[in-house]
Design an enzyme around this catalytic site. Structure first.
Site, PDB file in Angstrom:
ATOM      1  N   GLN A   1       1.002  -1.216   0.052  1.00  0.00           N
ATOM      2  CA  GLN A   1      -0.095  -0.079   0.163  1.00  0.00           C
ATOM      3  C   GLN A   1       0.928   1.153   0.084  1.00  0.00           C
ATOM      4  O   GLN A   1       0.420   2.240   0.565  1.00  0.00           O
ATOM      5  CB  GLN A   1      -0.893   0.086   1.231  1.00  0.00           C
ATOM      6  CG  GLN A   1      -1.977  -0.910   1.220  1.00  0.00           C
ATOM      7  CD  GLN A   1      -3.142  -0.642  -0.053  1.00  0.00           C
ATOM      8  OE1 GLN A   1      -3.226   0.516  -0.276  1.00  0.00           O
ATOM      9  NE2 GLN A   1      -3.527  -1.500  -0.685  1.00  0.00           N
ATOM     10  N   SER A   2       1.838   1.328  -0.453  1.00  0.00           N
ATOM     11  CA  SER A   2       2.769   2.376  -0.573  1.00  0.00           C
ATOM     12  C   SER A   2       2.421   3.490  -1.290  1.00  0.00           C
ATOM     13  O   SER A   2       2.160   3.638  -2.501  1.00  0.00           O
ATOM     14  CB  SER A   2       4.314   1.723  -1.361  1.00  0.00           C
ATOM     15  OG  SER A   2       5.043   3.154  -1.698  1.00  0.00           O
TER      16      SER A   2
END
Ligand SMILES: *Cc1c(COP(=O)(O)O)cnc(C)c1O
Length: 336
Positions: free
Chosen positions: A83-84
């Site tokens: 989920q960067s």
């Protein structure tokens, strides 16, 4: 150097790409401040940096991708947690600039096609979820992929520390120059700036405020436990100072950063962060994210309640973005 114009022109000489909306707003949060009964609170809205739902990585990538393009790159390679925010903003910037984008993301419980990962796919990045932990092993994988791409005739540039952290510090020294000017217009001279950071963002805030001799004192709240974080940040600040030709230098002892609000680990929500996210949405209509900014806000709220920050002070909260992650955390947020 105590002159804002000198700092701005040193930054303007750095290789860069035009991908964001700058300056970002600096606005007051009177209902939040009234609810907390403490200092005046202003928010620096890096979540409004324009590209792909915004965030602090747009300002950082202005210089990291700028560095790559300056070196002749046609391809950007990046990778981090699935989920960067950094990878999502990289995918969007590459779309905007016509660069190829390869993302290698570490598998975890949030490797679901929602939030940032959904946006990576939609922006057309080459995405692979890999069974390698986020850290040095993933960096090694990124550099190995770059070698393969080079053998295929592409010109890859890898986004990785320490280079990317130093360029991120350049970006946030620039953010301080903006705040310096915005404070003049608003007629304020804030005492403290709070942010979620364990890297280039805080390094740049510390460098910029010291270079301009400001009263403003940065306080960082780490989203992740990071061995040797203060040394990494001071080293990024000093590399940034060298790149900009500033004679300001930062010692790690000048950096204030706490691990107290991480909770169980990176990416795990705490009851305090869920409460902080809801409070800011409720009083200001501004959404924080569950992984970074809501934990930093929980820290600011606790410091106000403990009286560590006086009611006569003025505080800036740097909203570093991350809001797309909300959609990958809907269950935890509604349960909390
Ligand atoms: C990456 C990120 C941070 C931390 O930035 P650093 O430059 O590593 O300090 C904080 N908040 C959000 C939302 C982020 O995506």
């Amino acid at each position: 150097m105590k002159n804002r114009e000198q700092l701005i022109s040193a930054i303007a000489r750095m290789p860069q790409v035009d991908i964001g909306h700058f300056p970002t707003p600096l606005e007051e949060c009177p209902r939040l401040a009234e609810t907390l009964g403490g200092p005046r609170i202003f928010m620096k809205r890096e979540d409004c940096s324009g590209l792909a739902f915004g965030g602090n990585k747009v300002r950082q990538l202005t210089f990291t991708i700028g560095d790559g393009v300056h070196q002749g790159a046609d391809t950007i390679v990046h990778g981090a947690a699935s989920q960067s925010n950094h990878c999502r903003q990289t995918a969007a910037a590459c779309g905007k600039l016509g660069l190829n984008c390869y993302l290698r993301l570490a598998r975890d419980s949030k490797s679901i096609p929602q939030g940032n990962l959904l946006l990576d796919y939609l922006a057309g990045a080459d995405v692979e979820i890999v069974d390698v932990p986020f850290g040095p092993e993933l960096d090694a994988l990124k550099f190995a992929l770059a070698d393969e791409l080079r053998a295929q005739g592409l010109k890859p540039y890898v986004v990785a520390s320490p280079r990317s952290t130093a360029l991120a510090a350049v970006a946030f020294a620039w953010c301080i120059a903006e705040i310096h000017e915005q404070q003049e217009h608003l007629g304020i001279d804030a005492d403290r700036i709070y942010t979620s950071s364990v890297g280039g963002t805080q390094a740049g805030l510390v460098l910029g405020t010291k270079a301009l001799g400001m009263k403003l004192k940065p306080f960082g709240c780490a989203p992740i436990q990071w061995e040797g974080k203060l040394e990494r940040m001071s080293s990024a600040a000093n590399t940034a100072a060298e790149l900009l030709g500033l004679n300001t230098r930062i010692s790690h002892a000048e950096i204030q950063n706490t691990d107290a609000y991480i909770g169980k680990a990176y990416g795990y929500l705490t009851p305090e962060c869920i409460a902080a996210l809801k409070l800011v949405a409720n009083t200001e209509g501004i959404f924080l994210d569950p992984v970074y900014t809501a934990k930093a806000m929980a820290c600011l709220i606790e410091h106000i309640r403990e009286g560590r920050i006086g009611a006569d002070e003025t505080v800036i909260f740097l909203h570093t973005g991350g809001t797309p992650a909300i959609f990958a955390y809907h269950e935890e947020l509604l349960a909390g």
